[in-house]
Design an enzyme around this catalytic site. Structure first.
Site, PDB file in Angstrom:
ATOM      1  N   SER A 167      -0.385  -2.492  -7.344  1.00 37.22           N
ATOM      2  CA  SER A 167       0.746  -2.095  -6.510  1.00 37.22           C
ATOM      3  C   SER A 167       0.882  -2.986  -5.276  1.00 37.22           C
ATOM      4  CB  SER A 167       0.618  -0.624  -6.137  1.00 37.22           C
ATOM      5  OG  SER A 167       1.878  -0.131  -5.814  1.00 37.22           O
ATOM      6  N   LYS A 173       0.949  -7.086  -5.224  1.00 40.24           N
ATOM      7  CA  LYS A 173       1.844  -8.034  -4.544  1.00 40.24           C
ATOM      8  C   LYS A 173       0.968  -9.058  -3.823  1.00 40.24           C
ATOM      9  CE  LYS A 173       4.592  -3.935  -3.107  1.00 40.24           C
ATOM     10  NZ  LYS A 173       5.503  -3.499  -4.126  1.00 40.24           N
ATOM     11  N   HIS A 200       2.379   5.110 -12.562  1.00 47.91           N
ATOM     12  CA  HIS A 200       1.877   4.121 -11.617  1.00 47.91           C
ATOM     13  C   HIS A 200       0.359   4.303 -11.442  1.00 47.91           C
ATOM     14  CE1 HIS A 200       2.596   1.370  -8.311  1.00 47.91           C
ATOM     15  NE2 HIS A 200       1.962   2.160  -7.454  1.00 47.91           N
TER      16      HIS A 200
HETATM   17  C1  GTR Z   1       5.007   2.572  -2.743  1.00 53.41           C
HETATM   18  C2  GTR Z   1       5.799   1.328  -2.511  1.00 53.41           C
HETATM   19  C3  GTR Z   1       5.531   0.349  -3.618  1.00 53.41           C
HETATM   20  C4  GTR Z   1       4.076   0.227  -3.960  1.00 53.41           C
HETATM   21  C5  GTR Z   1       3.315   1.521  -3.867  1.00 53.41           C
HETATM   22  C6  GTR Z   1       1.788   1.396  -3.873  1.00 53.41           C
HETATM   23  O1  GTR Z   1       5.233   3.535  -1.780  1.00 53.41           O
HETATM   24  O2  GTR Z   1       7.151   1.682  -2.454  1.00 53.41           O
HETATM   25  O3  GTR Z   1       6.094  -0.889  -3.288  1.00 53.41           O
HETATM   26  O4  GTR Z   1       3.471  -0.722  -3.152  1.00 53.41           O
HETATM   27  O5  GTR Z   1       3.643   2.240  -2.743  1.00 53.41           O
HETATM   28  O6  GTR Z   1       1.214   0.514  -3.230  1.00 53.41           O
HETATM   29  O7  GTR Z   1       1.159   2.221  -4.552  1.00 53.41           O
END
Ligand code: GTR
Length: 385
Positions: free
Chosen positions: A224, A228, A366
């Site tokens: 996540s 990035k 996720h």
């Molecule tokens: C979320 C964000 C994503 C991602 C995620 C994470 O809130 O919108 O871009 O980075 O967190 O890191 O789990």
């Protein structure tokens, strides 16, 4: 379809594929002045530096050029972790500029019984810090250190917020403020994602001092926001042989131009400390960005990149993550490598590996779990075979 409806209702973001705008991606192999890049040499000496600069200016910010020293201190050691499988060390990285120091902890496990040098995995952990004792006593699906060791990999991890706090209000406590001597960041200064990637590079500095580690086979891994950071870490630091970007979405693997799920507007509003203000200025006009995320992936070439999606993680735009990886293929190919260039996504829970790039889309939400790691280990084996 139910999930799409639910998500679309909850947030006013696009989860409808038919509403993805028509877009044309910038060509990574065309220089800013319009010249076509036609040789590997031209890519490495001209186009790659030009793109790197653009990503610094527009997306992740520029790292400081201040001279610093980094040293390492062992704070704890377990010689026979996991029934003698590995040695675990609690470490401290000490960054010195003039007389000032900044420190952050990390943890490293090296296999005890291997012949030859060991490849290693550096995990950017954006969830919490895993101290040495805990790493041994509790298994963590996001960092399955024992499994990695059993498969012959050294494993290291650090917590993002220890390098740069993952909170827009805590700039003053992080490495960026340390380098800036407490001054606020200039518009083009590095932001947190870049700082976390920089942290991974310091862990790599340490690994490079260990005779048992093969510094030419070190992967940087993140999930996540960490995913990035992993892409950018490998873009900035060519010592990383593989970048593994798990469910990284907007500002990671996913194409900004698709506007699917999380958008530039959303991400830069909620997480202003991750990106430069220039990136935020492209909210709702992503099509005007001179770059897109496929080119961040391309910056890692000819080294290897692995991208994952999860079919329910629509916020991260699975199709956009895959399309981005595919759009980077021409750069790998110019550099004499192969890469995934098949436009159709692989079947759910299947893996696709072509040369220097790999991908899977896992069923579920996720997250990062053993299934993802198993696929990733296959990829490392394929790249380093
Ligand atoms: C979320 C964000 C994503 C991602 C995620 C994470 O809130 O919108 O871009 O980075 O967190 O890191 O789990």
């Amino acid at each position: 379809p139910d999930l799409v409806k639910k998500l679309s209702a909850k947030r006013s973001f696009n989860y409808d594929e038919s509403k993805v705008p028509d877009y044309e991606l910038p060509d990574p192999l065309t220089m800013n002045d319009g010249t076509k890049v036609s040789s590997a040499g031209q890519w490495m000496t001209k186009r790659r530096p030009e793109l790197l600069e653009q990503f610094r200016n527009l997306v992740y910010g520029r790292r400081p050029d201040t001279a610093y020293q980094v040293t390492f201190e062992t704070t704890a050691e377990i010689e026979n972790a996991f029934e003698g499988l590995a040695t675990g060390r609690g470490m401290k990285a000490i960054i010195t500029v003039d007389q000032r120091t900044y420190t952050f902890p990390f943890v490293v496990f090296t296999p005890n019984h291997t012949t030859g040098k060991t490849p290693a995995v550096v995990a950017i952990n954006n969830r919490y810090f895993i101290p040495l004792e805990k790493a041994v006593s509790e298994s963590d699906p996001y960092w399955p250190v024992k499994t990695l060791l059993q498969q012959g990999y050294a494993a290291a991890t650090f917590y993002t917020s220890h390098v740069d706090p993952d909170n827009k209000n805590d700039y003053a406590d992080g490495i960026r403020a340390f380098f800036a001597n407490g001054n606020p960041p200039s518009d083009d200064a590095w932001r947190s994602l870049s700082a976390w990637g920089w942290g991974a590079s310091r862990v790599l500095d340490y690994l490079s001092t260990l005779p048992s580690i093969d510094a030419n086979r070190v992967a940087v891994v993140g999930h996540s926001r960490g995913g990035k950071a992993a892409i950018w870490a490998a873009a900035e630091d060519e010592r990383f042989a593989i970048a593994y970007s798990n469910n990284s979405g907007c500002g990671g693997a996913a194409l900004s131009r698709r506007g699917y799920g999380e958008t530039v507007k959303q991400i830069t509003t909620v997480f202003p400390h991750w990106f430069t203000p220039q990136f935020a200025s492209y909210a709702d006009r992503e099509h005007e960005l001179p770059i897109d995320q496929h080119e961040a992936i391309a910056l890692v070439a000819p080294r290897a990149v692995y991208v994952t999606s999860s079919d329910e993680d629509l916020w991260a735009d699975p199709r956009g993550e895959y399309a981005s990886l595919v759009a980077a293929a021409p750069v790998f190919e110019l550099l004499g490598k192969t890469a995934i260039d098949e436009p159709t996504m692989p079947p759910l829970d299947g893996q696709r590996i072509v040369g220097q790039t790999g991908y899977h889309v896992r069923s579920g939400g996720h997250g990062l779990g053993q299934v993802d790691w198993d696929f990733f280990v296959k990829f490392m084996e394929s790249v380093w075979r």
